[in-house]
Design an enzyme around this catalytic site. Structure first.
Site, PDB file in Angstrom:
ATOM      1  N   SER A 190       1.033  -1.135   0.261  1.00  0.00           N
ATOM      2  CA  SER A 190       0.090  -0.096  -0.011  1.00  0.00           C
ATOM      3  C   SER A 190       1.052   1.202  -0.330  1.00  0.00           C
ATOM      4  O   SER A 190       1.708   1.500  -0.928  1.00  0.00           O
ATOM      5  CB  SER A 190      -1.030  -0.080   1.289  1.00  0.00           C
ATOM      6  OG  SER A 190      -1.961   0.950   0.951  1.00  0.00           O
ATOM      7  N   ASP A 242      -9.800  -4.546  -4.878  1.00  0.00           N
ATOM      8  CA  ASP A 242      -9.331  -3.678  -3.797  1.00  0.00           C
ATOM      9  C   ASP A 242     -10.184  -2.274  -3.805  1.00  0.00           C
ATOM     10  O   ASP A 242     -10.241  -1.327  -4.709  1.00  0.00           O
ATOM     11  CB  ASP A 242      -7.835  -3.164  -4.336  1.00  0.00           C
ATOM     12  CG  ASP A 242      -7.156  -2.530  -2.969  1.00  0.00           C
ATOM     13  OD1 ASP A 242      -7.603  -1.710  -2.169  1.00  0.00           O
ATOM     14  OD2 ASP A 242      -5.705  -2.732  -3.062  1.00  0.00           O
ATOM     15  N   HIS A 275      -7.963  -5.270  -0.178  1.00  0.00           N
ATOM     16  CA  HIS A 275      -6.725  -4.582   0.017  1.00  0.00           C
ATOM     17  C   HIS A 275      -6.023  -5.494   0.982  1.00  0.00           C
ATOM     18  O   HIS A 275      -5.982  -5.203   2.295  1.00  0.00           O
ATOM     19  CB  HIS A 275      -6.991  -3.150   0.683  1.00  0.00           C
ATOM     20  CG  HIS A 275      -5.962  -2.390   0.537  1.00  0.00           C
ATOM     21  ND1 HIS A 275      -5.149  -1.756  -0.581  1.00  0.00           N
ATOM     22  CD2 HIS A 275      -5.338  -1.844   1.564  1.00  0.00           C
ATOM     23  CE1 HIS A 275      -4.326  -1.006  -0.203  1.00  0.00           C
ATOM     24  NE2 HIS A 275      -4.340  -0.830   1.116  1.00  0.00           N
TER      25      HIS A 275
END
Length: 294
Positions: A190, A242, A275
């Site tokens: 991320s 995501d 995610h």
């Protein structure tokens, strides 16, 4: 339970690998009753409530592996170093950066597993500075730079990113002094993956590799990809579902790399993955690290 806010980016990972099912059920019920912006803040709290248990379990695991890699926790520098048992084996390094709100602990367990499979590779897991994050109502949390919204991240100003870039470059320089830049990988999840791209593409050295998991290229307008970086192998991995960092942001970064002339790059997309990372992605990353750091 009262813990400081810790993580948003890593919450799905924590749920996937470590959260008891009753806790997951409570989490889903709470999310169903909350507006989206509230969910973001609640996500950080729920992860942090479980964070201490994750750290304890990780410490017990590492303690139970006396023959494994050496683990050193540097409280002052706020990082975890996972090194070969025999320092003479050390011939490559990987700096792995966590996501927004997480700490070095977030991926230390995964890096320890990789270090066991790759006994010549040293893994360094740093913790980002603590600063107010606009997206989370100005609350202070670990962040490599400020995030303002859930829209096009590549267009944000990313306050604090240059200071974090210096931190990462210093860590990279230390590892390169031991094994050389071509034997160093910058990796992250991320926001940490965004930092890997931001730093690795602008350094005037060819690296062993860049890894960006569920990530994007921040502040695109100010990124100047060096000639040396065009030769650096790059691995992008992204879940197709995501909702935190849409896969389109990863694809945009991939297109920019293609336009810039990056020679060696891979993009892996994973069905039904949000995610987070899953077993397939972990295996792909392990195989890629084994190849570029052989």
């Amino acid at each position: 339970q009262a813990f400081p806010l810790q993580s948003t980016a890593a919450v799905s990972i924590s749920i996937t690998f470590s959260t008891p099912l009753p806790f997951v059920s409570e989490l889903l019920l709470m999310f169903a009753a909350m507006p989206m912006r509230r969910c973001f803040a609640i996500t950080t709290s729920l992860h942090s409530n479980h964070h201490a248990w994750n750290v304890l379990r990780q410490q017990r695991f590492l303690a139970a592996s006396p023959a494994g890699p050496r683990v050193q926790v540097d409280q002052q520098r706020r990082l975890i170093e996972i090194s070969p048992v025999d320092s003479k084996q050390h011939s490559a390094s990987c700096i792995f950066m966590h996501g927004l709100g997480d700490t070095a602990n977030g991926f230390a367990g995964l890096c320890h597993a990789f270090a066991t499979d790759l006994p010549h590779v040293r893994f360094v897991c740093p913790t980002a500075p603590v600063a107010p994050v606009t997206l989370n109502g100005g609350m202070e949390m670990t962040s490599w730079y400020d995030v303002k919204g859930m829209g096009d991240r590549s267009l944000e100003s990313c306050e604090g990113i240059e200071q974090s870039k210096i931190i990462v470059e210093d860590l990279l320089r230390k590892e390169a002094d031991m094994v050389g830049y071509r034997r160093c990988v910058l990796a992250g999840f991320s926001q940490g993956g965004a930092m890997s791209l931001y730093v690795g593409l602008q350094i005037t050295e060819t690296l062993g590799g860049i890894v960006a998991l569920s990530a994007y290229l921040p502040r695109v307008s100010s990124v100047h990809i060096t000639a040396e970086a065009l030769q650096t192998p790059i691995l992008q991995c992204h879940g197709e579902d995501d909702a935190m960092v849409n896969i389109s942001a990863g694809r945009t970064a991939e297109s920019l790399l293609t336009s810039a002339g990056v020679v060696r790059k891979q993009f892996h997309a994973y069905e039904n993955l949000g995610h987070a990372v899953n077993d397939e992605e972990v295996q792909d990353l392990r195989d890629w690290l084994t190849e570029v750091l052989a």
